[in-house]
Design an enzyme around this catalytic site. Structure first.
Site, PDB file in Angstrom:
ATOM      1  N   PHE A 102     -18.650  19.245   3.503  1.00 14.70           N
ATOM      2  CA  PHE A 102     -19.901  19.413   3.543  1.00 14.70           C
ATOM      3  C   PHE A 102     -20.359  18.505   4.412  1.00 14.70           C
ATOM      4  O   PHE A 102     -21.338  18.698   5.482  1.00 14.70           O
ATOM      5  CB  PHE A 102     -20.488  19.386   2.247  1.00 14.70           C
ATOM      6  CG  PHE A 102     -22.080  19.478   2.288  1.00 14.70           C
ATOM      7  CD1 PHE A 102     -22.706  20.751   2.376  1.00 14.70           C
ATOM      8  CD2 PHE A 102     -22.806  18.476   1.941  1.00 14.70           C
ATOM      9  CE1 PHE A 102     -23.924  21.047   2.418  1.00 14.70           C
ATOM     10  CE2 PHE A 102     -24.268  18.742   2.028  1.00 14.70           C
ATOM     11  CZ  PHE A 102     -24.767  20.215   2.098  1.00 14.70           C
ATOM     12  N   ASN A 103     -20.108  17.252   4.372  1.00 15.93           N
ATOM     13  CA  ASN A 103     -20.685  16.159   5.218  1.00 15.93           C
ATOM     14  C   ASN A 103     -20.459  15.878   6.714  1.00 15.93           C
ATOM     15  O   ASN A 103     -21.276  15.444   7.252  1.00 15.93           O
ATOM     16  CB  ASN A 103     -20.876  14.596   4.285  1.00 15.93           C
ATOM     17  CG  ASN A 103     -21.369  14.981   3.105  1.00 15.93           C
ATOM     18  OD1 ASN A 103     -22.614  14.935   3.317  1.00 15.93           O
ATOM     19  ND2 ASN A 103     -20.921  14.981   1.975  1.00 15.93           N
ATOM     20  N   PHE A 110     -19.322  11.392   3.289  1.00 17.23           N
ATOM     21  CA  PHE A 110     -20.116  11.279   2.044  1.00 17.23           C
ATOM     22  C   PHE A 110     -20.968  10.113   2.019  1.00 17.23           C
ATOM     23  O   PHE A 110     -22.011  10.143   1.815  1.00 17.23           O
ATOM     24  CB  PHE A 110     -19.382  11.688   0.703  1.00 17.23           C
ATOM     25  CG  PHE A 110     -20.366  12.002  -0.630  1.00 17.23           C
ATOM     26  CD1 PHE A 110     -20.418  13.457  -0.997  1.00 17.23           C
ATOM     27  CD2 PHE A 110     -20.800  11.106  -1.283  1.00 17.23           C
ATOM     28  CE1 PHE A 110     -21.194  13.643  -2.274  1.00 17.23           C
ATOM     29  CE2 PHE A 110     -21.551  11.325  -2.199  1.00 17.23           C
ATOM     30  CZ  PHE A 110     -21.822  12.607  -2.794  1.00 17.23           C
ATOM     31  N   PRO A 158     -11.085  23.858   6.822  1.00  9.33           N
ATOM     32  CA  PRO A 158     -10.809  22.575   5.621  1.00  9.33           C
ATOM     33  C   PRO A 158     -11.919  21.551   5.631  1.00  9.33           C
ATOM     34  O   PRO A 158     -11.812  20.798   4.808  1.00  9.33           O
ATOM     35  CB  PRO A 158      -9.472  22.146   6.057  1.00  9.33           C
ATOM     36  CG  PRO A 158      -9.021  22.826   7.531  1.00  9.33           C
ATOM     37  CD  PRO A 158      -9.836  23.848   7.641  1.00  9.33           C
ATOM     38  N   GLU A 159     -12.837  21.484   6.710  1.00 14.29           N
ATOM     39  CA  GLU A 159     -13.831  20.413   6.955  1.00 14.29           C
ATOM     40  C   GLU A 159     -14.802  20.417   5.710  1.00 14.29           C
ATOM     41  O   GLU A 159     -15.303  21.549   5.401  1.00 14.29           O
ATOM     42  CB  GLU A 159     -14.546  20.576   7.943  1.00 14.29           C
ATOM     43  CG  GLU A 159     -13.730  20.376   9.330  1.00 14.29           C
ATOM     44  CD  GLU A 159     -13.110  18.868   9.370  1.00 14.29           C
ATOM     45  OE1 GLU A 159     -13.460  18.003   8.551  1.00 14.29           O
ATOM     46  OE2 GLU A 159     -12.360  18.837  10.327  1.00 14.29           O
ATOM     47  N   ASP A 165     -26.406  13.691  -6.292  1.00 11.42           N
ATOM     48  CA  ASP A 165     -25.868  12.240  -6.454  1.00 11.42           C
ATOM     49  C   ASP A 165     -25.996  11.251  -4.959  1.00 11.42           C
ATOM     50  O   ASP A 165     -26.286  10.165  -5.296  1.00 11.42           O
ATOM     51  CB  ASP A 165     -24.058  12.441  -6.366  1.00 11.42           C
ATOM     52  CG  ASP A 165     -23.493  12.546  -7.819  1.00 11.42           C
ATOM     53  OD1 ASP A 165     -24.276  12.266  -8.651  1.00 11.42           O
ATOM     54  OD2 ASP A 165     -22.386  12.813  -7.870  1.00 11.42           O
ATOM     55  N   HIS A 219     -20.178   4.828  -4.863  1.00 10.84           N
ATOM     56  CA  HIS A 219     -19.556   6.026  -4.442  1.00 10.84           C
ATOM     57  C   HIS A 219     -18.114   6.174  -4.329  1.00 10.84           C
ATOM     58  O   HIS A 219     -17.497   5.237  -3.576  1.00 10.84           O
ATOM     59  CB  HIS A 219     -20.070   6.790  -2.921  1.00 10.84           C
ATOM     60  CG  HIS A 219     -19.149   7.945  -2.712  1.00 10.84           C
ATOM     61  ND1 HIS A 219     -18.484   8.448  -1.471  1.00 10.84           N
ATOM     62  CD2 HIS A 219     -18.886   9.017  -3.554  1.00 10.84           C
ATOM     63  CE1 HIS A 219     -18.077   9.370  -1.478  1.00 10.84           C
ATOM     64  NE2 HIS A 219     -18.256  10.122  -2.576  1.00 10.84           N
TER      65      HIS A 219
HETATM   66  N1  LIG Z   1     -21.148  15.572  -6.746  1.00 10.51           N
HETATM   67  C1  LIG Z   1     -20.183  14.786  -5.934  1.00 10.51           C
HETATM   68  N2  LIG Z   1     -19.509  15.384  -4.979  1.00 10.51           N
HETATM   69  C2  LIG Z   1     -18.489  14.750  -4.179  1.00 10.51           C
HETATM   70  C3  LIG Z   1     -18.724  13.226  -4.291  1.00 10.51           C
HETATM   71  N3  LIG Z   1     -17.748  12.706  -3.625  1.00 10.51           N
HETATM   72  C4  LIG Z   1     -17.041  13.969  -2.889  1.00 10.51           C
HETATM   73  N4  LIG Z   1     -17.460  15.025  -3.557  1.00 10.51           N
HETATM   74  C5  LIG Z   1     -17.188  16.380  -2.840  1.00 10.51           C
HETATM   75  O1  LIG Z   1     -16.224  16.018  -2.010  1.00 10.51           O
HETATM   76  C6  LIG Z   1     -16.688  16.735  -0.805  1.00 10.51           C
HETATM   77  C7  LIG Z   1     -16.126  15.685   0.112  1.00 10.51           C
HETATM   78  O2  LIG Z   1     -15.869  15.960   1.280  1.00 10.51           O
HETATM   79  P1  LIG Z   1     -16.863  15.751   2.654  1.00 10.51           P
HETATM   80  O3  LIG Z   1     -18.286  16.105   2.359  1.00 10.51           O
HETATM   81  O4  LIG Z   1     -16.212  16.190   3.791  1.00 10.51           O
HETATM   82  O5  LIG Z   1     -16.976  14.101   2.638  1.00 10.51           O
HETATM   83  P2  LIG Z   1     -15.677  12.931   2.889  1.00 10.51           P
HETATM   84  O6  LIG Z   1     -14.435  13.813   2.730  1.00 10.51           O
HETATM   85  O7  LIG Z   1     -15.686  12.003   1.807  1.00 10.51           O
HETATM   86  O8  LIG Z   1     -15.895  12.580   4.218  1.00 10.51           O
HETATM   87  C8  LIG Z   1     -18.107  16.615  -0.865  1.00 10.51           C
HETATM   88  O9  LIG Z   1     -18.791  17.351  -0.042  1.00 10.51           O
HETATM   89  C9  LIG Z   1     -18.635  17.138  -2.306  1.00 10.51           C
HETATM   90  O10 LIG Z   1     -18.266  18.342  -2.450  1.00 10.51           O
HETATM   91  C10 LIG Z   1     -19.427  12.600  -5.308  1.00 10.51           C
HETATM   92  O11 LIG Z   1     -19.700  11.477  -5.391  1.00 10.51           O
HETATM   93  N5  LIG Z   1     -20.264  13.329  -6.047  1.00 10.51           N
HETATM   94 MG   LIG Z   2     -13.885  15.528   4.365  1.00 12.60          MG
END
Ligand SMILES: Nc1nc2c(ncn2[C@@H]2O[C@H](COP(=O)(O)OP(=O)(O)O)[C@@H](O)[C@H]2O)c(=O)[nH]1
Ligand SMILES: [Mg+2]
Length: 433
Positions: A60-61, A393, A57-58, A375, A296
């Site tokens: 990308f960031n 993110f 479930p984790e 982005d 954001h």
């Molecule tokens: N293109 C885009 N995707 C986003 C944005 N915010 C969230 N996402 C998507 O949602 C995911 C959020 O998960 P994560 O990377 O774990 O960051 P977190 O959950 O905010 O800590 C990102 O990896 C993107 O795939 C945004 O501002 N732009």
């Molecule tokens: Mg996340």
């Protein structure tokens, strides 16, 4: 601030089913490696492969953060013998929901500049591992987990022990005695041994185990997020972070958008960039950024739980208008994962909003991960940035801006929830060179 040490979902989801421990440390058959090389044991010069994966479930960031921890571990291992980090192919991420796009087995080169990564630690793509190591076999899979008994307050110690698996094991034995599992969508990949390890501590705590307790040449650490940072925010952390340069094709698209839509370019914005990250030693301050505000706005799972630190769209729009006025800017770039309905509402509330909206062809080419990076890149170059509370993110944008040389007060800002009383702003993490 505590959130920056967030361990991930695994921390909250506790399965109580106990599965008997599945395997053994003993190496019976060295799949994929020649018998001669193995019968002699592993010599110091022999290449060993470190692979890893993260709790499904984790996002990308957080995964980018786990890479930093694995890089520290690799540096520790490298002091004793010859290791390479095999980059776990990207895919099957929960947030990558664009339909009809193939989003598994994505190599790192689609998102990051491999040469830059390799200047920090030795890395190879999984496909190269397959070619180089002799086939789709991983000799030893260690599934990392916490301690079933937890830890007693005041008695924190770093440790690692072979223990029975706590959660249901995500690997099953096939009729030939190999372990089958997700393996980043590579169905033909098999594990030879699977063992559960309870870990408590930073990434390098496991180094001695990998060096002394096993002669396996390919070792995968699954659920690697269970290991913490060796030193969050230290030199080693920042070296690795700085080496995570986005892939050039994504930067180019982001730069084109900046130039065309936002009248932003590195010269005018005083943002420094060098293809060789080692040559960039920015101090906070000189960067001016393009003539736009960037926000954001994290939605989806961040609003489902009605978190009090995440604003309503109306509150976010009010804040954006206040900032535009204060900063004397008239453009706002919005990065968000909002759904269509929320986007419509946002457009109504913020008519001056600018977004990066890929065509279908661009989306197919860059994928959801690439669009998210574009982005982030555009947000990183704005005159002022405001993000979402405890979003990794947003955190990665902070770091990117720190590298580019922005004044901290233009970076470490976040939206406050509508009824949030104590709206603590993000912590400033200074680069250590
Ligand atoms: N293109 C885009 N995707 C986003 C944005 N915010 C969230 N996402 C998507 O949602 C995911 C959020 O998960 P994560 O990377 O774990 O960051 P977190 O959950 O905010 O800590 C990102 O990896 C993107 O795939 C945004 O501002 N732009
Ligand atoms: Mg996340």
């Amino acid at each position: 601030m505590a959130a920056r040490f967030f361990l991930g979902w695994s921390f909250f989801i506790l399965f109580l089913s106990t599965v008997p421990q599945t395997c053994c440390d003993e190496v019976q058959f060295q799949a994929g490696h020649s018998a001669t090389s193995m019968s002699l044991g592993t010599s110091a010069a022999e290449q060993r492969y470190l692979l890893y994966d993260v709790n499904p479930p984790e996002g990308f960031n957080l995964r980018r953060d786990v890479y930093i921890r694995m890089a520290s571990l690799l540096k520790t291992l490298q002091k004793t013998s010859n290791w390479v980090l095999v980059l776990p192919p990207w895919g099957r991420l929960y947030h990558w929901q664009s339909p009809d796009i193939h989003q598994i087995r994505i190599p790192w080169a689609e998102f990051f500049d491999l040469k830059s990564l390799d200047q920090n630690i030795h890395v190879i793509e999984y496909e190269d591992f397959l070619a180089e190591s002799g086939g789709p076999f991983i000799e030893q899979v260690y599934v990392l987990q916490g301690y079933a008994e937890g830890w007693k307050e005041g008695t924190w110690e770093e440790k690692v022990d072979q223990r029975p698996c706590i959660d249901q094991l995500m690997y099953s034995e096939d009729r030939n005695g190999y372990y089958r599992g997700w393996f980043w969508g590579y169905e033909e990949t098999r594990g030879h041994n699977v063992t559960c390890l309870s870990v408590q501590g930073s990434a390098s705590v496991i180094a001695a185990m990998l060096l002394k307790n096993t002669t396996a040449r390919s070792i995968m650490l699954d659920r690697a997020e269970n290991l913490l940072h060796d030193h969050y925010g230290g030199k080693d952390y920042w070296d690795t972070r700085r080496s995570m340069v986005f892939a050039k094709h994504l930067r180019v698209i982001g730069d084109e958008f900046r130039a065309k839509v936002l009248q932003s370019n590195d010269n005018a914005d005083k943002t420094i960039f060098h293809e060789d990250w080692k040559k960039v030693k920015g101090k906070p301050g000189p960067a001016l950024g393009g003539p736009y505000l960037a926000a954001h706005l994290r939605r989806k799972d961040f609003i489902w739980g009605h978190r009090e630190d995440v604003p309503s769209l109306r509150k976010a729009a009010d804040e954006i208008h206040k900032l535009l006025k204060k900063l004397k800017l008239n453009k706002v770039f919005v990065a968000t994962d909002a759904d269509q309905e929320d986007l419509q509402e946002l457009r109504k509330q913020i008519p001056e909003m600018v977004r990066f909206e890929p065509t279908w062809e661009e989306l197919e080419l860059f994928k959801d991960g690439g669009v998210a990076i574009i982005d982030q890149w555009i947000c990183a170059h704005a005159r002022y940035f405001i993000g979402t509370s405890v979003s990794t993110f947003s955190f990665r944008i902070h770091e990117e801006r720190e590298i580019l040389g922005f004044e901290p007060k233009t970076t470490y800002n976040r939206f406050c929830g509508d009824k949030e009383k104590n709206c603590e702003q993000p912590t400033h993490w200074k680069i250590v060179y």
